[in-house]
Write a protein that holds these residues in place. Structure first.
Motif, PDB file in Angstrom:
ATOM      1  N   GLY A 267       0.783  -1.229   0.000  1.00  0.00           N
ATOM      2  CA  GLY A 267       0.000   0.000   0.000  1.00  0.00           C
ATOM      3  C   GLY A 267       0.819   1.285   0.000  1.00  0.00           C
ATOM      4  O   GLY A 267       1.981   1.313  -0.397  1.00  0.00           O
ATOM      5  N   GLY A 268       0.174   2.389   0.456  1.00  0.00           N
ATOM      6  CA  GLY A 268       0.828   3.694   0.479  1.00  0.00           C
ATOM      7  C   GLY A 268       0.807   4.413  -0.850  1.00  0.00           C
ATOM      8  O   GLY A 268       1.392   5.488  -1.004  1.00  0.00           O
ATOM      9  N   PHE A 269       0.132   3.852  -1.844  1.00  0.00           N
ATOM     10  CA  PHE A 269       0.113   4.393  -3.204  1.00  0.00           C
ATOM     11  C   PHE A 269      -0.949   5.488  -3.310  1.00  0.00           C
ATOM     12  O   PHE A 269      -2.049   5.362  -2.765  1.00  0.00           O
ATOM     13  CB  PHE A 269      -0.198   3.258  -4.179  1.00  0.00           C
ATOM     14  N   SER A 270      -0.628   6.567  -4.021  1.00  0.00           N
ATOM     15  CA  SER A 270      -1.568   7.672  -4.157  1.00  0.00           C
ATOM     16  C   SER A 270      -1.457   8.276  -5.550  1.00  0.00           C
ATOM     17  O   SER A 270      -0.358   8.354  -6.110  1.00  0.00           O
ATOM     18  CB  SER A 270      -1.285   8.744  -3.092  1.00  0.00           C
ATOM     19  N   PHE A 271      -2.603   8.730  -6.100  1.00  0.00           N
ATOM     20  CA  PHE A 271      -2.580   9.355  -7.420  1.00  0.00           C
ATOM     21  C   PHE A 271      -3.761  10.315  -7.564  1.00  0.00           C
ATOM     22  O   PHE A 271      -4.754  10.232  -6.835  1.00  0.00           O
ATOM     23  CB  PHE A 271      -2.630   8.300  -8.527  1.00  0.00           C
ATOM     24  N   GLU A 272      -3.630  11.233  -8.536  1.00  0.00           N
ATOM     25  CA  GLU A 272      -4.700  12.166  -8.869  1.00  0.00           C
ATOM     26  C   GLU A 272      -5.229  11.835 -10.256  1.00  0.00           C
ATOM     27  O   GLU A 272      -4.456  11.619 -11.194  1.00  0.00           O
ATOM     28  CB  GLU A 272      -4.192  13.610  -8.853  1.00  0.00           C
ATOM     29  N   SER A 273      -6.545  11.805 -10.393  1.00  0.00           N
ATOM     30  CA  SER A 273      -7.161  11.529 -11.679  1.00  0.00           C
ATOM     31  C   SER A 273      -7.494  12.833 -12.390  1.00  0.00           C
ATOM     32  O   SER A 273      -7.989  13.785 -11.770  1.00  0.00           O
ATOM     33  CB  SER A 273      -8.441  10.708 -11.488  1.00  0.00           C
ATOM     34  N   THR A 274      -7.215  12.878 -13.701  1.00  0.00           N
ATOM     35  CA  THR A 274      -7.548  14.075 -14.489  1.00  0.00           C
ATOM     36  C   THR A 274      -8.852  13.880 -15.252  1.00  0.00           C
ATOM     37  O   THR A 274      -9.251  14.768 -16.021  1.00  0.00           O
ATOM     38  CB  THR A 274      -6.426  14.374 -15.503  1.00  0.00           C
ATOM     39  N   ALA A 275      -9.509  12.726 -15.069  1.00  0.00           N
ATOM     40  CA  ALA A 275     -10.700  12.433 -15.863  1.00  0.00           C
ATOM     41  C   ALA A 275     -11.685  11.604 -15.057  1.00  0.00           C
ATOM     42  O   ALA A 275     -11.361  11.095 -13.976  1.00  0.00           O
ATOM     43  CB  ALA A 275     -10.293  11.681 -17.134  1.00  0.00           C
ATOM     44  N   ARG A 276     -12.872  11.467 -15.595  1.00  0.00           N
ATOM     45  CA  ARG A 276     -13.825  10.536 -15.012  1.00  0.00           C
ATOM     46  C   ARG A 276     -13.320   9.120 -15.256  1.00  0.00           C
ATOM     47  O   ARG A 276     -12.823   8.802 -16.333  1.00  0.00           O
ATOM     48  CB  ARG A 276     -15.200  10.692 -15.659  1.00  0.00           C
ATOM     49  N   ALA A 277     -13.424   8.293 -14.249  1.00  0.00           N
ATOM     50  CA  ALA A 277     -12.925   6.922 -14.373  1.00  0.00           C
ATOM     51  C   ALA A 277     -13.609   6.041 -13.342  1.00  0.00           C
ATOM     52  O   ALA A 277     -14.211   6.531 -12.376  1.00  0.00           O
ATOM     53  CB  ALA A 277     -11.409   6.881 -14.188  1.00  0.00           C
ATOM     54  N   VAL A 278     -13.512   4.748 -13.562  1.00  0.00           N
ATOM     55  CA  VAL A 278     -13.978   3.763 -12.584  1.00  0.00           C
ATOM     56  C   VAL A 278     -12.804   2.850 -12.264  1.00  0.00           C
ATOM     57  O   VAL A 278     -12.209   2.257 -13.171  1.00  0.00           O
ATOM     58  CB  VAL A 278     -15.161   2.941 -13.114  1.00  0.00           C
ATOM     59  N   ILE A 279     -12.433   2.763 -10.988  1.00  0.00           N
ATOM     60  CA  ILE A 279     -11.327   1.912 -10.576  1.00  0.00           C
ATOM     61  C   ILE A 279     -11.828   0.810  -9.651  1.00  0.00           C
ATOM     62  O   ILE A 279     -12.954   0.853  -9.141  1.00  0.00           O
ATOM     63  CB  ILE A 279     -10.214   2.709  -9.847  1.00  0.00           C
ATOM     64  N   GLY A 280     -10.982  -0.183  -9.435  1.00  0.00           N
ATOM     65  CA  GLY A 280     -11.278  -1.239  -8.485  1.00  0.00           C
ATOM     66  C   GLY A 280      -9.992  -1.763  -7.885  1.00  0.00           C
ATOM     67  O   GLY A 280      -8.912  -1.609  -8.478  1.00  0.00           O
ATOM     68  N   LEU A 281     -10.077  -2.336  -6.695  1.00  0.00           N
ATOM     69  CA  LEU A 281      -8.938  -2.969  -6.045  1.00  0.00           C
ATOM     70  C   LEU A 281      -9.335  -4.341  -5.548  1.00  0.00           C
ATOM     71  O   LEU A 281     -10.482  -4.569  -5.154  1.00  0.00           O
ATOM     72  CB  LEU A 281      -8.421  -2.129  -4.867  1.00  0.00           C
ATOM     73  N   ALA A 282      -8.371  -5.266  -5.567  1.00  0.00           N
ATOM     74  CA  ALA A 282      -8.568  -6.612  -5.029  1.00  0.00           C
ATOM     75  C   ALA A 282      -7.241  -7.080  -4.469  1.00  0.00           C
ATOM     76  O   ALA A 282      -6.194  -6.494  -4.731  1.00  0.00           O
ATOM     77  CB  ALA A 282      -9.078  -7.557  -6.106  1.00  0.00           C
ATOM     78  N   GLY A 283      -7.292  -8.159  -3.685  1.00  0.00           N
ATOM     79  CA  GLY A 283      -6.076  -8.680  -3.084  1.00  0.00           C
ATOM     80  C   GLY A 283      -5.986  -8.312  -1.618  1.00  0.00           C
ATOM     81  O   GLY A 283      -6.962  -8.443  -0.872  1.00  0.00           O
ATOM     82  N   ALA A 284      -4.798  -7.860  -1.198  1.00  0.00           N
ATOM     83  CA  ALA A 284      -4.610  -7.472   0.208  1.00  0.00           C
ATOM     84  C   ALA A 284      -5.570  -6.333   0.541  1.00  0.00           C
ATOM     85  O   ALA A 284      -5.613  -5.320  -0.176  1.00  0.00           O
ATOM     86  CB  ALA A 284      -3.167  -7.048   0.442  1.00  0.00           C
ATOM     87  N   PRO A 285      -6.369  -6.454   1.621  1.00  0.00           N
ATOM     88  CA  PRO A 285      -7.401  -5.452   1.925  1.00  0.00           C
ATOM     89  C   PRO A 285      -6.810  -4.140   2.443  1.00  0.00           C
ATOM     90  O   PRO A 285      -6.302  -4.064   3.558  1.00  0.00           O
ATOM     91  CB  PRO A 285      -8.249  -6.144   2.988  1.00  0.00           C
ATOM     92  N   CYS A 286      -6.863  -3.101   1.612  1.00  0.00           N
ATOM     93  CA  CYS A 286      -6.345  -1.780   1.959  1.00  0.00           C
ATOM     94  C   CYS A 286      -7.504  -0.800   2.074  1.00  0.00           C
ATOM     95  O   CYS A 286      -8.418  -0.824   1.239  1.00  0.00           O
ATOM     96  CB  CYS A 286      -5.388  -1.260   0.890  1.00  0.00           C
TER      97      CYS A 286
END
Length: 531
Positions: A285-304
């Motif tokens: 973990g510890g990852f961070s980002f800024e989106s410049t557009a509309r988007a749909v994201i998802g995460l799976a795996g280690a629960p963060c």
């Protein structure tokens, strides 16, 4: 021939010698057996990965055992000439070992014609055979932690050239300016199985060697208004992964790919992407980002924990296993996992990432694949529309993820070199707990136990293919559990391999957890029934 188990989907065929190995390899290439997925030839073995729904290990052994291996392969026409400066730091030691002068060693090496028998250890590393038998010398007793790229070396019956800086135990007799591995060249490996090779003394030949420059990589022009994620923080570099890079073993390149394939597949379902769409593998973990557009994201795996802060400063919290919609200016912060090691980040429509050798998998050992993602990286979104499906809102973890301090039980197939260990050594493998050390990474989990594994003798094992999940045992007796970025071949005995259905779990075991190995059956050769 002897047929040995490696895992539930891989066997090792032990031949009488290299000639028989290469004859079998050629025979199976000319007349394939249905169900064989990949083959890795080595010094006197052929490792075969197969599809169990098409052929069983016993059936495979029976069919291979009937092959006529008396026909030897015709010499190839391809000839590669390698210039060498015979200035290796082991050259004088080699001369003393075999009772010849340095000049005689150089003469015999340059007057030999070699053949690339197989590739492994590292991309572009060819194992060369056919040289003067007087030059057969053992590996160094103490391997070096770093051998420079271009080092020309010998060990046993083999000669070779290190394509990149790496640890190694071969005897270095010289160096070459020729680039043995170039990902921008086609093929990337200068040595291909079957090629003939000759070395010549650069100083005495009087030849001028022209080393072609690598082709410059095309610059990517990204439109300013293209949808992007701007990475703000990445304590551990993010790595693009897919299900792996197959069909490149001839160049010494292993499959690599996502360590937790179940989580990788789940995250693409969460955002409705086609199967095997590249995703980012994030460690701790510890990852961070800024989106410049509309988007749909998802995460799976280690629960963060996931936090999204919008342009007005309002924060919203989310969990993994759900689609998360983003607006321009949203900042996403992925916290540290409560358990497990690796999470997978996908975006609907996919990332715009260029495949390398047909795959977006990042191999950290071979240094093959897309560049690691660090703070300051701009991730361009592909924003594809075709092949998308509805997002999935009912994904769950395929297994209970382990925490530091937990004891994780992994099922193990004993083999192929279990009989290289004493009964006490085999009992030690399964009876005691093995702690995951901080030196672990995508190449392998380095383990520490109170009692090292005891071998019957200290004989040197000729290099042979290794599989993901293999438990390799170096001289220290403290095993290494190979993960997806492991070397294609290895020279230490493998006492067993984690069953394929537990590999995803192995990829999520955190540092300081403990592993218990549970054999799913006794070690035995695979029956070679020839009715």
């Amino acid at each position: 021939m002897r047929f040995l188990p490696v895992s539930l989907t891989t066997i090792l065929v032990e031949a009488a010698d290299l000639d028989e190995t290469l004859a079998l390899f050629a025979s199976l290439q000319a007349e394939p057996v249905a169900g064989i997925a990949e083959m890795v030839p080595a010094a006197r073995t052929l490792m075969i990965r197969f599809q169990p729904e098409k052929v069983s290990a016993a059936e495979l052994a029976a069919r291979i055992g009937k092959r006529d291996l008396s026909v030897r392969i015709a010499p190839p026409e391809n000839l590669v000439e390698i210039p060498v400066r015979y200035d290796g730091e082991d050259l004088a030691d080699v001369a003393e070992l075999i009772g010849l002068s340095v000049e005689e060693v150089i003469r015999r090496h340059t007057e030999s014609e070699f053949t690339v028998a197989f590739c492994g250890f590292a991309p572009g590393f060819g194992y060369l055979v056919g040289g003067d038998t007087a030059l057969h010398v053992p590996r160094r007793k103490s391997p070096r932690t770093r051998i420079p790229a271009g080092s020309v070396a010998i060990a046993g019956a083999f000669s070779g050239v290190y394509p990149q800086a790496s640890p190694g135990g071969w005897q270095i007799i010289g160096t070459t300016p020729v680039k043995m591995w170039d990902i921008d060249r086609d093929p990337g490996a200068l040595f291909q199985p079957g090629y003939r090779v000759r070395f010549f003394d650069l100083e005495k030949s009087g030849k001028t060697v022209s080393i072609p420059a690598s082709a410059p990589r095309a610059e990517r022009n990204v439109a300013a208004d293209a949808p992007q994620f701007k990475v703000l923080a990445a304590p551990m570099p993010g790595l693009f992964q897919d299900l792996g890079r197959f069909g490149q073993t001839g160049q010494g390149v292993s499959a690599s790919g996502a360590l937790d394939r179940s989580a990788f597949n789940a995250v693409n379902r969460i955002v409705g992407n086609p199967a095997n769409t590249p995703a980012l593998e994030l460690t701790l973990g510890g990852f961070s980002f800024e989106s410049t557009a509309r988007a749909v994201i998802g995460l799976a795996g280690a629960p963060c924990p996931v936090t999204v802060r919008d342009a007005s400063g309002r924060e919203s919290g989310f969990e993994i296993h759900q689609p998360i919609s983003l607006e321009p200016g949203d900042v996403v912060t992925i916290g540290h996992p409560r358990k497990g090691m690796r999470s997978y980040l996908a975006v609907r429509g996919g990332f715009d990432v260029a495949p390398v050798l047909g795959s977006a998998a990042t191999d950290t050992l071979a240094v093959v694949g897309p560049e690691p993602v660090t703070a300051g990286t701009v991730l361009v979104l592909k924003d594809r529309k075709d092949g998308l499906t509805s997002v999935s809102t009912d994904e769950i973890s395929a297994f209970d993820l382990p925490s530091a301090g937990d004891v994780v039980t992994l099922d193990v197939v004993l083999g192929p070199r279990t009989d290289w260990f004493t009964q006490k050594g085999i009992e030690t493998l399964t009876a005691q707990l093995w702690q995951v050390t901080p030196e672990s990474n995508r190449v392998g989990i380095r383990l520490a136990g109170d009692t090292p594994l005891e071998r019957k003798d200290s004989a040197e094992l000729p290099s042979e293919g290794t599989a993901t999940g293999a438990i390799q045992v170096p001289h220290s007796g403290q095993p290494v559990l190979f993960l997806a970025d492991h070397p294609l071949t290895g020279g230490y005995p493998v006492i067993g391999a984690v069953a394929e259905y537990h590999l995803d779990l192995a990829g999520q075991i955190p540092i300081n957890a403990k592993i218990r190995f549970r054999p799913i059956g006794p070690f035995a050769d695979i029956a070679n029934r020839q009715e």
